[in-house]
Design a protein around this motif. Structure first.
Motif, PDB file in Angstrom:
ATOM      1  N   LEU A 556       0.814  -1.221   0.000  1.00 46.28           N
ATOM      2  CA  LEU A 556       0.000   0.000   0.000  1.00 46.28           C
ATOM      3  C   LEU A 556       0.844   1.266   0.000  1.00 46.28           C
ATOM      4  O   LEU A 556       0.447   2.286  -0.556  1.00 46.28           O
ATOM      5  CB  LEU A 556      -0.927   0.019   1.221  1.00 46.28           C
ATOM      6  CG  LEU A 556      -2.073  -0.989   1.230  1.00 46.28           C
ATOM      7  CD1 LEU A 556      -2.802  -0.930   2.563  1.00 46.28           C
ATOM      8  CD2 LEU A 556      -3.040  -0.680   0.092  1.00 46.28           C
ATOM      9  N   THR A 557       2.019   1.214   0.656  1.00 43.52           N
ATOM     10  CA  THR A 557       2.832   2.419   0.766  1.00 43.52           C
ATOM     11  C   THR A 557       4.308   2.041   0.729  1.00 43.52           C
ATOM     12  O   THR A 557       4.662   0.879   0.524  1.00 43.52           O
ATOM     13  CB  THR A 557       2.466   3.206   2.038  1.00 43.52           C
ATOM     14  OG1 THR A 557       3.073   4.498   1.991  1.00 43.52           O
ATOM     15  CG2 THR A 557       2.885   2.476   3.310  1.00 43.52           C
ATOM     16  N   THR A 558       5.176   3.042   0.961  1.00 46.90           N
ATOM     17  CA  THR A 558       6.617   2.832   0.812  1.00 46.90           C
ATOM     18  C   THR A 558       7.338   2.971   2.156  1.00 46.90           C
ATOM     19  O   THR A 558       6.810   3.551   3.104  1.00 46.90           O
ATOM     20  CB  THR A 558       7.202   3.864  -0.162  1.00 46.90           C
ATOM     21  OG1 THR A 558       6.990   5.174   0.384  1.00 46.90           O
ATOM     22  CG2 THR A 558       6.553   3.771  -1.519  1.00 46.90           C
ATOM     23  N   ILE A 559       8.551   2.466   2.199  1.00 45.54           N
ATOM     24  CA  ILE A 559       9.399   2.639   3.384  1.00 45.54           C
ATOM     25  C   ILE A 559       9.582   4.122   3.661  1.00 45.54           C
ATOM     26  O   ILE A 559       9.492   4.574   4.807  1.00 45.54           O
ATOM     27  CB  ILE A 559      10.765   1.949   3.171  1.00 45.54           C
ATOM     28  CG1 ILE A 559      10.596   0.423   3.095  1.00 45.54           C
ATOM     29  CG2 ILE A 559      11.740   2.333   4.280  1.00 45.54           C
ATOM     30  CD1 ILE A 559      11.874  -0.327   2.791  1.00 45.54           C
ATOM     31  N   GLU A 560       9.837   4.900   2.610  1.00 43.16           N
ATOM     32  CA  GLU A 560      10.054   6.341   2.745  1.00 43.16           C
ATOM     33  C   GLU A 560       8.876   7.026   3.431  1.00 43.16           C
ATOM     34  O   GLU A 560       9.057   7.868   4.327  1.00 43.16           O
ATOM     35  CB  GLU A 560      10.283   6.948   1.358  1.00 43.16           C
ATOM     36  CG  GLU A 560      10.492   8.449   1.354  1.00 43.16           C
ATOM     37  CD  GLU A 560      10.539   9.012  -0.056  1.00 43.16           C
ATOM     38  OE1 GLU A 560      10.893  10.199  -0.188  1.00 43.16           O
ATOM     39  OE2 GLU A 560      10.207   8.288  -1.022  1.00 43.16           O
ATOM     40  N   GLU A 561       7.658   6.676   3.027  1.00 39.59           N
ATOM     41  CA  GLU A 561       6.464   7.296   3.610  1.00 39.59           C
ATOM     42  C   GLU A 561       6.303   6.929   5.091  1.00 39.59           C
ATOM     43  O   GLU A 561       5.969   7.774   5.915  1.00 39.59           O
ATOM     44  CB  GLU A 561       5.212   6.864   2.839  1.00 39.59           C
ATOM     45  CG  GLU A 561       4.940   7.658   1.588  1.00 39.59           C
ATOM     46  CD  GLU A 561       4.618   9.102   1.882  1.00 39.59           C
ATOM     47  OE1 GLU A 561       3.588   9.382   2.512  1.00 39.59           O
ATOM     48  OE2 GLU A 561       5.417   9.973   1.496  1.00 39.59           O
ATOM     49  N   VAL A 562       6.529   5.676   5.428  1.00 36.37           N
ATOM     50  CA  VAL A 562       6.364   5.241   6.819  1.00 36.37           C
ATOM     51  C   VAL A 562       7.413   5.891   7.712  1.00 36.37           C
ATOM     52  O   VAL A 562       7.103   6.348   8.821  1.00 36.37           O
ATOM     53  CB  VAL A 562       6.428   3.699   6.920  1.00 36.37           C
ATOM     54  CG1 VAL A 562       6.481   3.258   8.383  1.00 36.37           C
ATOM     55  CG2 VAL A 562       5.220   3.082   6.228  1.00 36.37           C
ATOM     56  N   ILE A 563       8.643   5.982   7.231  1.00 31.79           N
ATOM     57  CA  ILE A 563       9.691   6.643   8.013  1.00 31.79           C
ATOM     58  C   ILE A 563       9.335   8.113   8.222  1.00 31.79           C
ATOM     59  O   ILE A 563       9.441   8.650   9.332  1.00 31.79           O
ATOM     60  CB  ILE A 563      11.062   6.506   7.311  1.00 31.79           C
ATOM     61  CG1 ILE A 563      11.524   5.048   7.341  1.00 31.79           C
ATOM     62  CG2 ILE A 563      12.100   7.417   7.970  1.00 31.79           C
ATOM     63  CD1 ILE A 563      12.758   4.770   6.499  1.00 31.79           C
ATOM     64  N   ARG A 564       8.884   8.773   7.147  1.00 31.48           N
ATOM     65  CA  ARG A 564       8.516  10.192   7.229  1.00 31.48           C
ATOM     66  C   ARG A 564       7.348  10.396   8.203  1.00 31.48           C
ATOM     67  O   ARG A 564       7.328  11.354   8.966  1.00 31.48           O
ATOM     68  CB  ARG A 564       8.129  10.713   5.842  1.00 31.48           C
ATOM     69  CG  ARG A 564       7.800  12.194   5.797  1.00 31.48           C
ATOM     70  CD  ARG A 564       7.514  12.638   4.367  1.00 31.48           C
ATOM     71  NE  ARG A 564       6.321  12.033   3.829  1.00 31.48           N
ATOM     72  CZ  ARG A 564       5.088  12.511   3.998  1.00 31.48           C
ATOM     73  NH1 ARG A 564       4.909  13.599   4.720  1.00 31.48           N
ATOM     74  NH2 ARG A 564       4.053  11.903   3.469  1.00 31.48           N
ATOM     75  N   GLY A 565       6.383   9.487   8.178  1.00 35.91           N
ATOM     76  CA  GLY A 565       5.184   9.650   8.996  1.00 35.91           C
ATOM     77  C   GLY A 565       5.354   9.267  10.450  1.00 35.91           C
ATOM     78  O   GLY A 565       4.562   9.680  11.298  1.00 35.91           O
ATOM     79  N   THR A 566       6.392   8.470  10.773  1.00 34.35           N
ATOM     80  CA  THR A 566       6.525   7.968  12.148  1.00 34.35           C
ATOM     81  C   THR A 566       7.832   8.377  12.810  1.00 34.35           C
ATOM     82  O   THR A 566       8.198   7.838  13.844  1.00 34.35           O
ATOM     83  CB  THR A 566       6.408   6.422  12.172  1.00 34.35           C
ATOM     84  OG1 THR A 566       7.466   5.863  11.365  1.00 34.35           O
ATOM     85  CG2 THR A 566       5.079   5.974  11.639  1.00 34.35           C
ATOM     86  N   ASN A 567       8.514   9.335  12.233  1.00 36.63           N
ATOM     87  CA  ASN A 567       9.810   9.753  12.778  1.00 36.63           C
ATOM     88  C   ASN A 567       9.675  10.606  14.025  1.00 36.63           C
ATOM     89  O   ASN A 567      10.583  10.723  14.813  1.00 36.63           O
ATOM     90  CB  ASN A 567      10.620  10.537  11.735  1.00 36.63           C
ATOM     91  CG  ASN A 567      11.830   9.753  11.277  1.00 36.63           C
ATOM     92  OD1 ASN A 567      12.171   8.740  11.871  1.00 36.63           O
ATOM     93  ND2 ASN A 567      12.477  10.209  10.221  1.00 36.63           N
ATOM     94  N   ALA A 568       8.501  11.292  14.170  1.00 35.15           N
ATOM     95  CA  ALA A 568       8.331  12.225  15.291  1.00 35.15           C
ATOM     96  C   ALA A 568       8.387  11.498  16.623  1.00 35.15           C
ATOM     97  O   ALA A 568       7.957  10.370  16.744  1.00 35.15           O
ATOM     98  CB  ALA A 568       6.999  12.949  15.138  1.00 35.15           C
TER      99      ALA A 568
END
Length: 568
Positions: A556-568
């Motif tokens: 459904l999505t990419t590693i890049e998106e998950v890292i960006r969305g959960t880095n906080a």
């Protein structure tokens, strides 16, 4: 079309014996739940045919039929109505009669189109009956296959720069401002920007004046994209045009203002919240695009895992307590809460919301808009709400101790309270409430669940490409290659379907912390966040990163998106 007109069409059809009272009641009920036009519902149900509807419209609205094969349209009329507007609204301009534009309509049942066109084109508009096929053929014949774009319009404007006066100095004369806002290139440019942004599913449109530039950007799936910038001297006319459309004070440019623009496009009701902000180089204008089709999203469509969805449905049916949805601005908290309220909304449940502002009007809910200027704050509003005998209360945001204490008081007196909070994850919500000054025993006795969430972009399923991620990318995700053997990874590529972005839409990542005796005990002890997190994980909580990894595995999505969305 107003509710009165919709109802009148049904009454006329009933009086003519074309439908029964029961069929009309059924159609009106479907109209409330689906938001479709009454005429379309009756046709889809097979109770009447389109000709029956059109004959009623002809009587009701005095709408005559036009044969588009015999029509010749002058170029100045085609210039007045840009191709994208013709395509979006399925209309073709026929002629001008004094200050009234006559258009042929491909969807004569949707007379709301005429109101939108009056609003966008700044003139009276009258409709003639046609059909979608003939109108589309006429659009292709007169406008060409490729309708005018923002870029093409700006090139034309650059070539004929005299069409718009250069207004580098401060303009204060009201008549001059009104004249600038009514110039045809300005009207066309603003309309095309709005249509293109809506077509590309933008959530926000930014008009930004700088010292040497006037930028237009819009946000799609959380990412800003820049349009070809108009000439700098367009800043004041374009800003004034938007303020006219939003019914704002065009002469006031020193103070922030708020307004609203309502349009109907593609069968959806689009509500735009307009905000102006005085800056060093002029007024910055941002339009927040609220597509009311989002209200048709159920909890099933938000990206919850099946087990998480079962937890959510159990939580929201509790008789009392507090449920908090947390995360940064723009992470979909409001959408999640609205989906829950819509599921709970029934004739035997009273739901009251207090929001700043009310983003979407939902039938069956009593909604209150916060106004701090007159002292109507969340906590003061809650005191009055409790006297209205609600079952469920939505508090837009817990931002201070008084609001938190009133929310707790509401839950202790037998109400289910939903609200939002800005925290990085579910366990840190407890620390945030304690920092506000809320007593630990009150949190422990009233809080039922915390849902932390983020939004990530969804890969375009037409062009996503498989690849092998490097070790460094896997390390950032928190896994090693051995952990992901046999899993297919995909990345964005880009194609015409996704406007060469590689993504279409967004989905949620969720972290759900349910209260239990151990966690309540830790809250009373004011345990640190890491202890709360460990206890929650032991009792089955999945982290935002865990949920992201599951969605990566599903393609459904990419590693890049998950890292960006959960880095906080």
């Amino acid at each position: 079309m107003t509710a009165d007109r919709k109802h009148l069409i049904g009454e006329i059809l009933k009086d003519k014996g074309l439908i029964t009272e029961d069929q009309l009641d059924e159609a009106l009920s479907l109209q409330k739940s689906e938001g479709k036009l009454l005429g379309k519902i009756l046709v889809e149900k097979g109770y009447v045919n389109e000709e029956d509807i059109l004959s009623v419209l002809s009587v009701q609205l005095g709408m005559k039929e036009v044969d588009l094969s015999k029509v010749k349209i002058p170029k100045d009329l085609l210039d007045r109505v840009p191709g994208p507007i013709a395509k979006a609204y399925k209309i073709i301009p026929i002629r001008m009669e004094s200050n009234t534009l006559i258009v042929a309509m491909g969807d004569p049942m949707n007379v709301q189109i005429l109101d939108d066109l009056r609003f966008m084109l700044d003139c009276e508009v009258r409709g003639l009956r046609s059909n979608e096929e003939d109108v589309n053929s006429a659009i292709e014949r007169f406008y060409g296959v490729q309708a005018e774009s923002v870029e093409e319009l700006l090139k034309q404007i650059e070539a004929t720069a005299t069409d718009v006066k250069h207004e580098e100095k401060e303009v204060t004369d009201l008549a001059a401002l009104e004249e600038m806002a009514r110039q045809l290139p300005i009207i066309k440019l603003v309309n095309l920007v709005l249509i293109q942004a809506i077509k590309d599913r933008a959530s926000d449109i930014h008009f930004e004046p700088f010292e040497d530039q006037f930028k237009i950007r819009y946000r799609v799936d959380g990412v800003l994209y820049e349009m070809l910038p108009p000439p700098k001297h367009f800043a004041i006319p374009v800003t004034t045009r938007i303020k006219v459309m939003a019914q704002m004070d065009i002469a006031e440019r020193r103070k922030p203002q708020d307004g609203r623009i309502a349009l109907h496009m593609g069968g959806n009701e689009i509500d735009m919240r307009v905000s102006t902000l005085p800056t060093v180089f002029g007024e910055s204008v941002v339009l927040r695009v609220l597509d009311k089709s989002v209200l048709r999203h159920s909890l099933d469509e938000l990206g919850f895992q099946k087990t998480d969805l079962e937890k959510i449905r159990k939580i929201i049916r509790k008789p009392n307590g507090i449920v908090l949805v947390t995360g940064p601005t723009g992470c979909g908290k409001t959408t999640t809460l609205y989906a829950a309220l819509i599921e709970l909304n029934s004739i035997d449940v009273k739901i009251i919301t207090t929001e700043e502002p009310v983003e979407y009007d939902i039938e069956g809910l009593v909604q209150v808009s916060i106004n701090t200027a007159i002292g109507l704050t969340f906590d003061s509003c809650l005191r009055s709400i409790l006297r209205q005998d609600p079952d469920i209360i939505l508090v837009g945001e817990v931002r201070d101790l008084p609001t938190a204490e009133m929310s707790i008081h509401s839950s202790l007196t037998g109400h289910l309270v939903f609200s939002t909070l800005h925290t990085n994850d579910a366990p840190s919500t407890i620390t945030r409430l304690l920092d506000m000054g809320v007593q630990s025993y009150l949190i422990a006795s009233t809080l039922e669940a915390v849902i932390s969430q983020r939004l990530v972009r969804v890969l375009c399923q037409q062009c996503k490409e498989e690849y092998t991620p490097p070790d460094e990318e896997l390390r950032k995700l928190g896994v090693i290659r051995k952990d992901v053997e046999g899993i297919k990874f995909y990345r964005a590529k880009g194609c015409p379907v996704c406007n060469n972005i590689g993504y279409v839409g967004r989905t949620g990542l969720y972290e759900i912390m349910l209260m239990n005796e151990e966690i309540r005990g830790l809250i009373i002890e004011k345990a640190i966040t890491s202890k709360l997190r460990s206890a929650a994980l032991q009792h089955g909580m999945r982290t935002l990163r865990d949920d992201g990894l599951d969605k990566i595995k599903k393609g459904l999505t990419t590693i890049e998106e998950v890292i960006r969305g959960t880095n906080a």
